[in-house]
Design an enzyme around this catalytic site. Structure first.
Site, PDB file in Angstrom:
ATOM      1  N   GLN A   1       2.742   4.479   9.296  1.00 48.94           N
ATOM      2  CA  GLN A   1       1.931   4.156   8.224  1.00 48.94           C
ATOM      3  C   GLN A   1       2.747   4.093   6.853  1.00 48.94           C
ATOM      4  O   GLN A   1       2.190   3.058   6.086  1.00 48.94           O
ATOM      5  CB  GLN A   1       0.590   4.986   8.037  1.00 48.94           C
TER       6      GLN A   1
ATOM      7  N   GLU B   1      -1.374   0.873  -1.206  1.00 51.73           N
ATOM      8  CA  GLU B   1      -0.619   2.036  -2.143  1.00 51.73           C
ATOM      9  C   GLU B   1       0.395   1.531  -2.978  1.00 51.73           C
ATOM     10  O   GLU B   1       1.283   2.027  -3.392  1.00 51.73           O
ATOM     11  CB  GLU B   1      -0.357   3.174  -1.284  1.00 51.73           C
TER      12      GLU B   1
ATOM     13  N   ASP C   1       5.268   8.958   6.848  1.00 54.96           N
ATOM     14  CA  ASP C   1       3.753   9.398   7.085  1.00 54.96           C
ATOM     15  C   ASP C   1       3.473   8.724   8.195  1.00 54.96           C
ATOM     16  O   ASP C   1       3.093   7.394   8.279  1.00 54.96           O
ATOM     17  CB  ASP C   1       2.889   9.267   6.018  1.00 54.96           C
TER      18      ASP C   1
ATOM     19  N   GLU D   1       5.406  13.491   8.081  1.00 55.72           N
ATOM     20  CA  GLU D   1       3.842  13.765   7.817  1.00 55.72           C
ATOM     21  C   GLU D   1       2.974  13.175   8.879  1.00 55.72           C
ATOM     22  O   GLU D   1       3.280  12.388   9.446  1.00 55.72           O
ATOM     23  CB  GLU D   1       3.444  12.984   6.412  1.00 55.72           C
TER      24      GLU D   1
ATOM     25  N   ASP E   1      -1.508  16.758   7.260  1.00 58.87           N
ATOM     26  CA  ASP E   1      -2.359  16.216   6.256  1.00 58.87           C
ATOM     27  C   ASP E   1      -3.714  16.217   7.134  1.00 58.87           C
ATOM     28  O   ASP E   1      -4.422  17.073   6.953  1.00 58.87           O
ATOM     29  CB  ASP E   1      -2.103  14.720   5.906  1.00 58.87           C
TER      30      ASP E   1
ATOM     31  N   LYS F   1      -4.982  17.035  -0.873  1.00 57.42           N
ATOM     32  CA  LYS F   1      -5.808  16.025  -1.191  1.00 57.42           C
ATOM     33  C   LYS F   1      -7.085  16.478  -1.735  1.00 57.42           C
ATOM     34  O   LYS F   1      -7.964  17.297  -0.957  1.00 57.42           O
ATOM     35  CB  LYS F   1      -6.010  14.857  -0.224  1.00 57.42           C
TER      36      LYS F   1
ATOM     37  N   ARG G   1      -5.007   9.405  -2.540  1.00 56.71           N
ATOM     38  CA  ARG G   1      -5.631   8.712  -1.395  1.00 56.71           C
ATOM     39  C   ARG G   1      -5.444   7.093  -1.373  1.00 56.71           C
ATOM     40  O   ARG G   1      -5.100   6.651  -2.446  1.00 56.71           O
ATOM     41  CB  ARG G   1      -7.095   8.630  -1.336  1.00 56.71           C
ATOM     42  N   SER G   2      -5.729   6.428  -0.355  1.00 60.29           N
ATOM     43  CA  SER G   2      -5.385   4.999  -0.312  1.00 60.29           C
ATOM     44  C   SER G   2      -6.238   4.065  -1.396  1.00 60.29           C
ATOM     45  O   SER G   2      -5.905   3.187  -1.964  1.00 60.29           O
ATOM     46  CB  SER G   2      -5.320   4.451   1.012  1.00 60.29           C
TER      47      SER G   2
ATOM     48  N   LYS H   1       2.682  12.681  -3.923  1.00 64.16           N
ATOM     49  CA  LYS H   1       2.718  11.595  -3.230  1.00 64.16           C
ATOM     50  C   LYS H   1       1.817  10.774  -3.861  1.00 64.16           C
ATOM     51  O   LYS H   1       0.616  11.003  -3.820  1.00 64.16           O
ATOM     52  CB  LYS H   1       2.561  12.137  -1.703  1.00 64.16           C
TER      53      LYS H   1
END
Length: 430
Positions: A163, A205, A242, A287, A314, A339, A368-369, A390
């Site tokens: 990802q 992102e 990730d 991740e 995560d 998060k 977050r995205s 991040k």
């Protein structure tokens, strides 16, 4: 200190054009705080619940009017009158008002918006920067950025399975220099992709999402971009990934389907694959290398790579102290992704970071995205001296808002600001 006199929520948009919750908190002495709530694309099974309306006639069912109503009709009357600095008491009240394990009654998006706006109002009333209000006089460590510059998986429409491919400027002497290095590599990567005839459109992102031939080509291309920008991979700049393996995992056969590469792997084969990649490329962080329920796989990965690679949970830990405690006990992973909207209150977020640090795990504060212009996570990263953040590529205002806030904080701190670089990975034996 003064009391909260008004709490108001409204429906606004996030960076993907989806509705989200914005909350404002007012105090009797003129303190004001506003917070916007982010949302994820690949979400962990055990995350706190984001309340969506489900009314297909509005925003394709993604409206948040119910969450907004919960703030205005249920939460506001319950916390008006509280001292604005009573963060723990307010967060406890929010949790009790909801009464569910996963905040599904009022919605984590409603609860978090209030929790963050309260902290902002308190800082405003005290005329203090948010990071200092949250972290005290010792809040002075600027985080190493983990910058997502190549996207695949659920964050992009291409045939790359992993990802996120990220760079970490560990050789910089300050956050300002780290950000500059990251931005230069980002522009260098764009040039490299153009030379190869690849698409240079950006994903959720801010990273590029070209249709590369394989996951390894992504790593090779980033190495090329780092060198083209004049930096040394493995010394000044490290790589991070990730994998978001829960998106690759097939529950029916218990295997990982890497559709971009057309291969199916067992947990053991995934671990062997990571070992091979780590031996070939300067990867310092992985991740969610395995599915969130594949504890045996995570244990194997930790045994094989846990001494030399940061293994971040995560979906595995979802910023939840119960899940993290289980991981610590089982010897799974060595780092947690933080998060705020996975757990839903500021107090619980800080609890997770504290638990991680006590166990010798690192903590990576994350966006977050689906983001907004809200930059609270930048202040949280410094407040907790987390050491890593991040928050996407140095592109798109929703990502850059966090980097710019960190530049402001570094400026405010002046000579007392600390940037630890490679020392941020304090639990690795390099």
């Amino acid at each position: 200190m003064s009391a909260i006199v008004d709490v108001y929520a409204r429906e606004v948009l996030d960076s993907r054009g989806n509705p989200t919750v914005e909350v404002e908190v007012y105090t009797e002495d003129g303190g004001f705080g506003r917070a916007l709530v982010p949302s994820g694309a690949s979400t962990g099974e055990y995350e706190a619940v984001e309340l969506r309306d489900g009314d297909k006639s509005r925003y394709l069912g993604k409206g948040v009017l119910k969450a907004v109503e919960n703030v205005n009709e249920i939460i506001a009357p319950a916390i008006i009158g509280f001292e604005v600095t009573d963060q723990v008491g307010i967060d406890k009240t929010l949790i009790e008002l909801d009464g569910t394990e996963n905040k599904s009654k009022l919605g984590a998006n409603a609860i978090l918006g209030v929790s963050l706006a309260v902290a902002r109002a308190a800082a405003d009333e005290l005329d203090m920067p948010l990071y200092q209000y949250l972290g005290g006089f010792n809040a002075k460590t600027l985080p190493v950025p983990m910058m997502n510059i190549l996207n695949g998986g659920a964050h992009a429409d291409n045939n790359v399975d992993i990802q996120e491919f990220m760079i970490m400027p560990v050789g910089a002497k300050s956050f300002r220099e780290a950000l500059r290095m990251g931005a230069e590599i980002f522009h260098s990567l764009k040039a490299v992709l153009k030379e190869k005839g690849y698409n240079t459109a950006v994903g959720d992102e801010g990273g590029f999402a070209p249709n590369l031939k394989s996951n390894e080509e992504a790593l090779q291309t980033i190495i090329e971009a780092i060198e083209k920008a004049g930096y040394k991979p493995g010394e000044e700049v490290m790589l991070a990934m990730d994998v978001a393996s829960s998106e690759l995992y097939n529950k029916e056969d218990g295997k990982y389907h890497l559709e971009g590469e057309g291969v199916v792997k067992t947990s053991e084969e995934m671990v062997a694959w990571y070992e091979e990649l780590v031996s070939k490329y300067p990867i310092i962080s992985i991740e969610d290398g395995l599915d969130e329920n594949d504890w045996e796989g995570h244990k194997l990965l930790t045994e094989r790579l846990g001494k030399k690679v940061q293994l971040v949970g995560d979906d595995l830990f979802v910023t939840n102290t119960k899940k993290l405690a289980e991981g610590i006990e089982k010897g799974v992973g060595n780092s947690i992704l933080i998060k705020v909207n996975q757990i839903g209150t500021l107090t619980e977020t800080f609890d997770a970071i504290e638990m991680a640090k006590r166990a010798g795990y690192t903590a990576v504060v994350s966006h977050r995205s689906g983001e907004t212009e809200d930059s609270t996570i930048a202040d949280i990263a410094v407040a907790t001296n987390a050491g890593q953040i991040k928050t996407g590529a140095p592109s798109r205002t929703d990502r850059v808002a966090k980097y710019n806030q960190l530049l402001r904080i570094e400026d405010q701190l002046g000579d007392t600001a600390i940037y630890n670089g490679i020392k941020s990975f304090y639990n690795l034996k390099k």
